[in-house]
Write a protein that holds these residues in place. Structure first.
Motif, PDB file in Angstrom:
ATOM      1  N   LEU A 165       0.881  -1.137  -0.020  1.00 16.68           N
ATOM      2  CA  LEU A 165      -0.054  -0.111   0.099  1.00 16.68           C
ATOM      3  C   LEU A 165       0.718   1.251   0.022  1.00 16.68           C
ATOM      4  N   THR A 166       2.290   1.116   0.026  1.00 17.79           N
ATOM      5  CA  THR A 166       3.072   2.262   0.132  1.00 17.79           C
ATOM      6  C   THR A 166       2.814   3.112  -1.138  1.00 17.79           C
ATOM      7  N   GLY A 167       3.171   4.332  -1.051  1.00 15.43           N
ATOM      8  CA  GLY A 167       2.902   5.182  -2.269  1.00 15.43           C
ATOM      9  C   GLY A 167       4.055   5.109  -3.032  1.00 15.43           C
ATOM     10  N   CYS A 168       4.099   5.817  -4.243  1.00 14.26           N
ATOM     11  CA  CYS A 168       5.033   5.728  -5.159  1.00 14.26           C
ATOM     12  C   CYS A 168       6.282   6.591  -4.862  1.00 14.26           C
ATOM     13  N   MET A 169       7.398   6.462  -5.154  1.00 11.94           N
ATOM     14  CA  MET A 169       8.608   7.009  -4.712  1.00 11.94           C
ATOM     15  C   MET A 169       8.406   8.401  -5.686  1.00 11.94           C
ATOM     16  N   SER A 170       9.047   9.346  -5.138  1.00 17.58           N
ATOM     17  CA  SER A 170       9.438  10.599  -6.045  1.00 17.58           C
ATOM     18  C   SER A 170      10.687  11.296  -6.069  1.00 17.58           C
ATOM     19  N   HIS A 171      11.187  12.032  -7.088  1.00 18.55           N
ATOM     20  CA  HIS A 171      12.426  12.574  -7.125  1.00 18.55           C
ATOM     21  C   HIS A 171      12.268  13.743  -8.026  1.00 18.55           C
ATOM     22  N   SER A 172      12.772  14.745  -7.680  1.00 22.78           N
ATOM     23  CA  SER A 172      12.567  16.073  -8.138  1.00 22.78           C
ATOM     24  C   SER A 172      13.334  16.300  -9.708  1.00 22.78           C
ATOM     25  N   SER A 173      14.351  15.403  -9.988  1.00 21.10           N
ATOM     26  CA  SER A 173      14.722  15.622 -11.149  1.00 21.10           C
ATOM     27  C   SER A 173      14.496  14.266 -12.289  1.00 21.10           C
ATOM     28  N   SER A 174      13.189  13.427 -11.956  1.00 21.00           N
ATOM     29  CA  SER A 174      13.068  12.369 -12.728  1.00 21.00           C
ATOM     30  C   SER A 174      12.786  12.712 -14.203  1.00 21.00           C
ATOM     31  N   SER A 175      12.207  13.763 -14.423  1.00 19.86           N
ATOM     32  CA  SER A 175      11.815  14.035 -15.681  1.00 19.86           C
ATOM     33  C   SER A 175      12.899  14.258 -16.766  1.00 19.86           C
ATOM     34  N   ALA A 176      13.833  15.042 -16.124  1.00 20.73           N
ATOM     35  CA  ALA A 176      15.027  15.249 -16.779  1.00 20.73           C
ATOM     36  C   ALA A 176      15.993  14.134 -16.889  1.00 20.73           C
ATOM     37  N   SER A 177      16.005  13.158 -16.009  1.00 19.82           N
ATOM     38  CA  SER A 177      16.887  12.368 -15.871  1.00 19.82           C
ATOM     39  C   SER A 177      16.372  10.880 -16.830  1.00 19.82           C
ATOM     40  N   GLY A 178      15.107  10.995 -17.397  1.00 17.96           N
ATOM     41  CA  GLY A 178      14.804   9.731 -17.939  1.00 17.96           C
ATOM     42  C   GLY A 178      14.663   8.508 -16.890  1.00 17.96           C
ATOM     43  N   ILE A 179      14.295   8.365 -15.825  1.00 17.82           N
ATOM     44  CA  ILE A 179      14.089   7.424 -15.005  1.00 17.82           C
ATOM     45  C   ILE A 179      12.945   7.373 -14.187  1.00 17.82           C
ATOM     46  N   GLU A 180      11.775   7.938 -15.089  1.00 15.60           N
ATOM     47  CA  GLU A 180      10.357   7.877 -14.259  1.00 15.60           C
ATOM     48  C   GLU A 180       9.992   6.485 -14.331  1.00 15.60           C
ATOM     49  N   PHE A 181      10.441   5.576 -14.892  1.00 13.67           N
ATOM     50  CA  PHE A 181      10.158   4.201 -14.542  1.00 13.67           C
ATOM     51  C   PHE A 181      10.620   3.541 -13.138  1.00 13.67           C
ATOM     52  N   ALA A 182      11.835   4.099 -12.823  1.00 10.27           N
ATOM     53  CA  ALA A 182      12.275   3.654 -11.611  1.00 10.27           C
ATOM     54  C   ALA A 182      11.572   4.652 -10.340  1.00 10.27           C
ATOM     55  N   GLU A 183      11.388   5.914 -10.554  1.00 13.96           N
ATOM     56  CA  GLU A 183      10.483   6.576  -9.578  1.00 13.96           C
ATOM     57  C   GLU A 183       9.252   6.029  -9.237  1.00 13.96           C
ATOM     58  N   ASN A 184       8.307   5.514 -10.288  1.00 16.04           N
ATOM     59  CA  ASN A 184       7.117   5.210 -10.156  1.00 16.04           C
ATOM     60  C   ASN A 184       7.247   3.433 -10.108  1.00 16.04           C
TER      61      ASN A 184
END
Length: 470
Positions: A16-35
């Motif tokens: 049930l834990t929420g997804c991780m967040s990272h301020s630079s995810s859009s620029a780094s191309g690792i949305e898949f890892a953040e989400n």
């Protein structure tokens, strides 16, 4: 019962834990890892066979393919893709009419490398399977090597208890139709992918380090057997003394792609079986331009533990998996709340290169067993005299810093943690080996369960943490 309730509650909380967040995810191309879901996601599989009867239930069960968790590594240029490796195929301990060995329920299985992609929603797709091949293009098998290449006398059997023969349509004959062994057979456990599209694989047989082209054809080999004409370079002879089924379990390559770095799973049988019960394991580096090798020591947290992967952070810093073989929730074994599934950061620069150790009346070098101290191998000396005594002789292991405890992080339920995928400095992929969803009890094959109801599968976890030292 109380511990099971607590563990089940913890897993429910993680789901049930929420997804991780990272301020630079859009620029780094690792949305898949953040989400990526905190509880992980399963790799796809197909079924190799489903006609065997479970040794416990008497009901048919699935041998799954699966099995891609023996190693993993990043795609050199595509951020959300990784490669994963199978071992020799589904197998289990078995003793038949021809001695101790392994049952291979799919004896024709070809070890392979899978290319996987992770979508932004966390779905994992198998894009390609690369079957491993001999230099002439023939498919290799996962069957054991001959004794000349370190084979430990494992007899391969079919699931029906009959030996695997050169020609299974005919009766066994020691001369004209012997038991089938394969000097190209590989029990792969370590994997790196190079920028030129080729791969290096390390294994638990020789151990061998084998270089494959992008289509899976062998183009080079490194092992400790001087008589093997296939070799480009050679490992130190001491590696001939690997413990059976605990060979070169992890493989990495330096960022400049000039040096292979392999780690042995457990203490080697150097010089005998008693010596393998310690906590000393070896790391070896091989310069791919010159063939020069170097060795370093790693001290495990407990005797006969397992190092299951190594991955490069910098030229000297690496991540290493250290684990035991227990199940947090039970499954085929008793539940163990103290299961160890950890990732450490090590630094080769903090360890003593074994080639630099000065020889003396006390310290000598043996052609087969490496450095000796007062006539004892390093494995024996550390076990009998302790690591402090080893340090007094000027020999120190790599430094270790705990980076991730997967039991605390995600209530890791699997017995085997064998794959590391360094996504960036703050995201780490971790993958288990599901053993093709098979287990065995007293030589009888069965389905591999994590608890009373869940069949083991290749499960990818992505952990957010700081991987590099400050």
């Amino acid at each position: 019962m109380t511990s099971k309730v607590w563990l089940a509650g913890l897993i429910s909380t993680l789901v049930l834990t929420g997804c991780m967040s990272h301020s630079s995810s859009s620029a780094s191309g690792i949305e898949f890892a953040e989400n990526f879901p905190k509880q992980g996601a399963s790799l796809p599989y197909d079924v190799l066979r489903a006609d065997l009867l479970d040794g416990k239930t008497g009901q048919p069960f699935e041998v799954r393919n699966g099995g891609f968790g023996s190693a993993m590594t990043a795609h050199p240029s595509i951020r959300n893709q990784f490669y994963a490796l199978t071992d020799r195929g589904p197998n289990a301990n078995y003793t038949g009419d021809y001695g101790k060995g392994k049952t291979f329920p799919v004896a024709s299985y070809t070890p392979r490398i899978g290319l996987f992609e992770v979508s932004e929603s966390g779905q994992i797709t198998l894009l390609e399977s690369i079957l491993l091949k001999r230099p002439d293009g023939q498919l290799i098998s996962g069957l054991p090597n001959t004794s000349a290449l370190g084979g430990t006398g494992e007899t391969p059997y079919h699931a029906n208890g009959q030996p695997v023969l050169m020609d299974d349509s005919k009766a066994y004959n020691g001369q004209s139709n012997p038991i089938k062994l394969d000097d190209y057979g590989l029990d792969g456990e370590g994997l790196v992918a190079l920028k030129d599209g080729t791969f290096w694989v390390s294994d638990e047989y020789g151990p061998h380090m084998v270089h494959y082209d992008a289509s899976g054809v062998e183009i080079g080999r490194i092992n400790a057997f001087q008589a093997d004409s296939r070799n480009t370079f050679y490992l130190p002879t001491v590696f001939q003394h690997r413990r059976a089924n605990r060979g070169m379990e992890g493989l990495a390559i330096s960022p400049d792609e000039q040096t292979l770095v392999g780690i042995m799973q457990s203490t080697m049988r150097n010089p005998d079986k008693a010596a393998q019960k310690g906590d000393l394991t070896r790391i070896v580096t091989v310069n791919l331009q010159t063939g020069k090798t170097e060795q370093y020591l790693y001290r495990q947290e407990k005797n006969q533990n397992s190092n299951s992967e190594i991955a490069a952070l910098t030229e000297s810093q690496f991540l290493v998996i250290e684990r035991d073989g227990s199940f947090l929730l039970g499954g085929p074994k008793k539940a163990n709340p103290k299961a160890q599934k950890q990732v450490y950061r090590i630094d080769l620069n903090t360890a003593t290169p074994l080639s630099s150790v000065a020889l003396s009346g006390s310290i000598t070098r043996d052609g087969s067993h490496g450095l000796l101290i007062d006539g004892l191998t390093l494995e024996q000396y550390a076990q009998q005299q302790g690591w402090a005594a080893l340090a007094e002789k000027g020999i120190k292991p790599v430094s270790k810093v705990l980076v991730v405890d997967m039991v605390k992080e995600v209530a890791y339920p699997h017995d085997k943690m064998e794959g590391l995928w360094i996504i960036d400095d703050h995201h780490l992929g971790v993958l288990n080996d599901d053993d093709f969803a098979t287990w065995s009890t007293k030589g009888k094959l069965e389905q591999k369960y994590l608890n009373d109801t869940t069949v083991d599968s290749n499960q990818l976890y992505i952990i957010k943490t700081d991987l590099l030292s400050e």
